[in-house]
Scaffold this motif. Structure first.
Motif, PDB file in Angstrom:
ATOM      1  N   ALA A 300       0.828  -1.200   0.000  1.00  0.00           N
ATOM      2  CA  ALA A 300       0.000   0.000   0.000  1.00  0.00           C
ATOM      3  C   ALA A 300       0.866   1.255   0.000  1.00  0.00           C
ATOM      4  CB  ALA A 300      -0.931  -0.007   1.210  1.00  0.00           C
ATOM      5  N   ASN A 301       1.937   1.229   0.760  1.00  0.00           N
ATOM      6  CA  ASN A 301       2.818   2.395   0.806  1.00  0.00           C
ATOM      7  C   ASN A 301       3.608   2.566  -0.489  1.00  0.00           C
ATOM      8  OD1 ASN A 301       3.019   3.910   3.622  1.00  0.00           O
ATOM      9  ND2 ASN A 301       2.474   1.779   4.011  1.00  0.00           N
ATOM     10  N   ILE A 302       3.941   1.479  -1.144  1.00  0.00           N
ATOM     11  CA  ILE A 302       4.591   1.579  -2.448  1.00  0.00           C
ATOM     12  C   ILE A 302       3.627   2.196  -3.456  1.00  0.00           C
ATOM     13  CG2 ILE A 302       5.432   0.188  -4.391  1.00  0.00           C
ATOM     14  CD1 ILE A 302       6.680  -1.662  -2.169  1.00  0.00           C
ATOM     15  N   ALA A 303       2.366   1.781  -3.417  1.00  0.00           N
ATOM     16  CA  ALA A 303       1.372   2.378  -4.311  1.00  0.00           C
ATOM     17  C   ALA A 303       1.225   3.876  -4.040  1.00  0.00           C
ATOM     18  CB  ALA A 303       0.026   1.674  -4.153  1.00  0.00           C
ATOM     19  N   PHE A 304       1.324   4.263  -2.777  1.00  0.00           N
ATOM     20  CA  PHE A 304       1.288   5.698  -2.471  1.00  0.00           C
ATOM     21  C   PHE A 304       2.471   6.426  -3.094  1.00  0.00           C
ATOM     22  CE2 PHE A 304       2.719   9.230   0.268  1.00  0.00           C
ATOM     23  CZ  PHE A 304       1.682  10.112   0.009  1.00  0.00           C
ATOM     24  N   GLU A 305       3.628   5.776  -3.137  1.00  0.00           N
ATOM     25  CA  GLU A 305       4.785   6.408  -3.786  1.00  0.00           C
ATOM     26  C   GLU A 305       4.506   6.666  -5.265  1.00  0.00           C
ATOM     27  OE1 GLU A 305       7.244   7.627  -2.203  1.00  0.00           O
ATOM     28  OE2 GLU A 305       6.984   6.621  -0.252  1.00  0.00           O
ATOM     29  N   PHE A 306       3.723   5.796  -5.902  1.00  0.00           N
ATOM     30  CA  PHE A 306       3.321   6.038  -7.283  1.00  0.00           C
ATOM     31  C   PHE A 306       2.506   7.329  -7.380  1.00  0.00           C
ATOM     32  CE2 PHE A 306       2.936   1.126  -8.013  1.00  0.00           C
ATOM     33  CZ  PHE A 306       4.310   1.001  -7.918  1.00  0.00           C
ATOM     34  N   VAL A 307       1.544   7.472  -6.476  1.00  0.00           N
ATOM     35  CA  VAL A 307       0.706   8.678  -6.462  1.00  0.00           C
ATOM     36  C   VAL A 307       1.572   9.916  -6.242  1.00  0.00           C
ATOM     37  CG1 VAL A 307      -1.204   9.857  -5.297  1.00  0.00           C
ATOM     38  CG2 VAL A 307      -1.294   7.370  -5.623  1.00  0.00           C
ATOM     39  N   ALA A 308       2.509   9.816  -5.302  1.00  0.00           N
ATOM     40  CA  ALA A 308       3.370  10.955  -4.994  1.00  0.00           C
ATOM     41  C   ALA A 308       4.235  11.349  -6.194  1.00  0.00           C
ATOM     42  CB  ALA A 308       4.244  10.636  -3.786  1.00  0.00           C
ATOM     43  N   LEU A 309       4.700  10.376  -6.972  1.00  0.00           N
ATOM     44  CA  LEU A 309       5.469  10.675  -8.179  1.00  0.00           C
ATOM     45  C   LEU A 309       4.630  11.486  -9.165  1.00  0.00           C
ATOM     46  CD1 LEU A 309       7.348   7.310  -8.896  1.00  0.00           C
ATOM     47  CD2 LEU A 309       8.394   9.508  -8.350  1.00  0.00           C
ATOM     48  N   LEU A 310       3.376  11.110  -9.322  1.00  0.00           N
ATOM     49  CA  LEU A 310       2.498  11.851 -10.223  1.00  0.00           C
ATOM     50  C   LEU A 310       2.271  13.271  -9.717  1.00  0.00           C
ATOM     51  CD1 LEU A 310      -0.211   9.117 -10.973  1.00  0.00           C
ATOM     52  CD2 LEU A 310       1.711   9.798 -12.426  1.00  0.00           C
ATOM     53  N   ALA A 311       2.081  13.411  -8.399  1.00  0.00           N
ATOM     54  CA  ALA A 311       1.850  14.738  -7.831  1.00  0.00           C
ATOM     55  C   ALA A 311       3.080  15.624  -7.973  1.00  0.00           C
ATOM     56  CB  ALA A 311       1.450  14.613  -6.364  1.00  0.00           C
ATOM     57  N   ALA A 312       4.264  15.056  -7.758  1.00  0.00           N
ATOM     58  CA  ALA A 312       5.496  15.832  -7.884  1.00  0.00           C
ATOM     59  C   ALA A 312       5.685  16.316  -9.322  1.00  0.00           C
ATOM     60  CB  ALA A 312       6.692  14.997  -7.444  1.00  0.00           C
ATOM     61  N   SER A 313       5.362  15.463 -10.279  1.00  0.00           N
ATOM     62  CA  SER A 313       5.464  15.860 -11.680  1.00  0.00           C
ATOM     63  C   SER A 313       4.447  16.932 -12.027  1.00  0.00           C
ATOM     64  CB  SER A 313       5.260  14.640 -12.595  1.00  0.00           C
ATOM     65  OG  SER A 313       6.317  13.725 -12.454  1.00  0.00           O
ATOM     66  N   ARG A 314       3.227  16.804 -11.537  1.00  0.00           N
ATOM     67  CA  ARG A 314       2.200  17.806 -11.798  1.00  0.00           C
ATOM     68  C   ARG A 314       2.585  19.158 -11.207  1.00  0.00           C
ATOM     69  NH1 ARG A 314      -3.174  17.641 -12.919  1.00  0.00           N
ATOM     70  NH2 ARG A 314      -2.493  15.974 -14.335  1.00  0.00           N
ATOM     71  N   ARG A 315       3.135  19.150  -9.996  1.00  0.00           N
ATOM     72  CA  ARG A 315       3.565  20.408  -9.374  1.00  0.00           C
ATOM     73  C   ARG A 315       4.638  21.078 -10.222  1.00  0.00           C
ATOM     74  NH1 ARG A 315       6.330  20.003  -3.618  1.00  0.00           N
ATOM     75  NH2 ARG A 315       7.764  18.770  -4.906  1.00  0.00           N
ATOM     76  N   LEU A 316       5.576  20.288 -10.740  1.00  0.00           N
ATOM     77  CA  LEU A 316       6.631  20.847 -11.582  1.00  0.00           C
ATOM     78  C   LEU A 316       6.046  21.491 -12.828  1.00  0.00           C
ATOM     79  CD1 LEU A 316       9.622  21.227 -12.225  1.00  0.00           C
ATOM     80  CD2 LEU A 316       9.623  18.946 -13.265  1.00  0.00           C
ATOM     81  N   HIS A 317       5.047  20.841 -13.441  1.00  0.00           N
ATOM     82  CA  HIS A 317       4.414  21.393 -14.630  1.00  0.00           C
ATOM     83  C   HIS A 317       3.699  22.704 -14.302  1.00  0.00           C
ATOM     84  CE1 HIS A 317       4.253  17.101 -16.508  1.00  0.00           C
ATOM     85  NE2 HIS A 317       5.412  17.682 -16.687  1.00  0.00           N
ATOM     86  N   VAL A 318       3.038  22.748 -13.167  1.00  0.00           N
ATOM     87  CA  VAL A 318       2.336  23.969 -12.755  1.00  0.00           C
ATOM     88  C   VAL A 318       3.327  25.109 -12.555  1.00  0.00           C
ATOM     89  CG1 VAL A 318       0.998  25.030 -10.893  1.00  0.00           C
ATOM     90  CG2 VAL A 318       0.365  22.760 -11.752  1.00  0.00           C
ATOM     91  N   LEU A 319       4.447  24.820 -11.899  1.00  0.00           N
ATOM     92  CA  LEU A 319       5.464  25.850 -11.682  1.00  0.00           C
ATOM     93  C   LEU A 319       6.025  26.354 -13.004  1.00  0.00           C
ATOM     94  CD1 LEU A 319       7.426  24.322  -8.639  1.00  0.00           C
ATOM     95  CD2 LEU A 319       5.907  26.326  -8.620  1.00  0.00           C
ATOM     96  N   GLU A 320       6.265  25.429 -13.928  1.00  0.00           N
ATOM     97  CA  GLU A 320       6.805  25.828 -15.240  1.00  0.00           C
ATOM     98  C   GLU A 320       5.803  26.693 -15.996  1.00  0.00           C
ATOM     99  OE1 GLU A 320       7.707  22.060 -16.924  1.00  0.00           O
ATOM    100  OE2 GLU A 320       9.741  21.974 -16.085  1.00  0.00           O
TER     101      GLU A 320
END
Length: 327
Positions: A300-320
């Motif tokens: 379950a925690n590994i699956a959360f890391e997947f979600v966090a990777l997507l969120a980190a990428s989305r934040r980067l796109h928003v900042l750009e």
């Protein structure tokens, strides 16, 4: 509408209450305004040894109840940047693998077409083939990032056993679903029937790193190697829970000693931020062998890391985007 976990701090609702969806995400079947979907694939007809991974999605959801939306490592609230749902389980047909493959592909196709990133909870590793069939329809051949103790690039000696969890990626290459020359497999270990099994995988084009190979370099070096290998291609990440040492994942059908800790796996995943992930699956959780539910908790925690990777990428796109507008 933005979908986010239904239980938040200060609501007074206990984390153990309600229907056990993943991380308390709303259980809805919609393609509207959704960035990622948790999807159960309760199928284990493709196993070669221990049976019971069909109950994996339920166990993982149960042990996800205390996972909260903020990733400390990425310093991001996943709910601020992503709209996520628990889509429920796909329809499968136990005992009928080709019928199930067709059903899985048909159900996932509109999800990929809608631009939603599926995070699939297995089930045995044979389910990755219809996952990849649906992904390739939308994205073409994808780069594969594969965490496992086995390459799963074998060949069945009999036609009736073609579609099993030990052959899934050789057939994915045959069908043009995966670009092996930009894919990497990590964590291979254990005894084997043939001395050249890893070389067969390498001959297909995969970069293959044994557990010993991985442990001779630092985790940041490994993450750089993975990023260089996949480049800017669409990436499907598959994580077999037997990548972890049996101390951390006793509840799996084909455990191999000498593996990785949960902490090491988390660090490896966290270092992959910035990759263009278009799909994930997490497979081979077998609750009947998981007396303390530690395997399901780690999964379950590994699956959360997947979600966090997507969120980190989305934040980067928003900042750009914000920076571009300010110029």
């Amino acid at each position: 509408m933005k979908y986010k976990p239904l239980i938040e701090v200060g609501t007074g609702k206990p984390q153990y209450s309600g229907i056990y969806t993943f991380m308390h995400l709303p259980h809805v079947k919609t393609f509207e305004e959704v960035d990622y979907a948790i999807i159960g694939v309760p199928f284990d007809t493709g196993v070669s040894y221990g049976i019971g991974a069909r109950f994996g999605p339920s166990a993982i959801r149960t042990m996800s109840q205390r996972i909260m939306p903020i990733s400390r490592h990425h310093a991001v609230n996943t709910s601020d940047y992503l709209s996520g749902i628990d889509y429920g389980d796909l329809t499968v047909y136990p005992g009928y693998i080709e019928q199930t493959y067709k059903a899985i592909e048909e159900q996932l196709t509109p999800i990929f077409e809608a631009g939603i990133v599926p995070i699939m909870l297995g089930g045995d590793h044979s389910i990755s083939l219809p996952h990849l069939r649906a992904a390739a329809k939308q994205h073409g051949p994808v780069a594969l990032v594969h965490f496992d103790s086995h390459t799963d690039t074998g060949r069945s000696a009999t036609p009736e056993r073609m579609w099993n969890h030990g052959c899934v990626f050789s057939y994915a290459v045959d069908e043009g679903l995966v670009d092996p020359h930009h894919s990497i497999q990590m964590g291979m270990r254990g005894s084997a029937y043939a001395a050249n099994m890893l070389e067969e995988s390498r001959a297909m084009g995969f970069e293959v790193m044994t557990t010993d190979d991985v442990k001779t370099i630092s985790i940041p070096e490994l993450c750089r190697k993975i990023k260089e290998r996949v480049g800017d291609r669409p990436v499907f990440l598959t994580f077999d829970v037997d990548f972890l040492d049996p101390v951390y994942a006793p509840g799996t059908g084909t455990p191999e000693v000498g593996g990785f800790s949960t902490s090491e796996a988390q660090q490896m995943l966290r270092g992959l931020a910035g990759i263009d992930f278009i799909g994930f699956d997490l497979v081979e959780v077998l609750p009947d062998r998981d007396a303390s539910y530690v395997t399901a908790l780690n999964a379950a925690n590994i699956a959360f890391e997947f979600v966090a990777l997507l969120a980190a990428s989305r934040r980067l796109h928003v900042l750009e985007e914000n920076q571009a507008e300010a110029i």
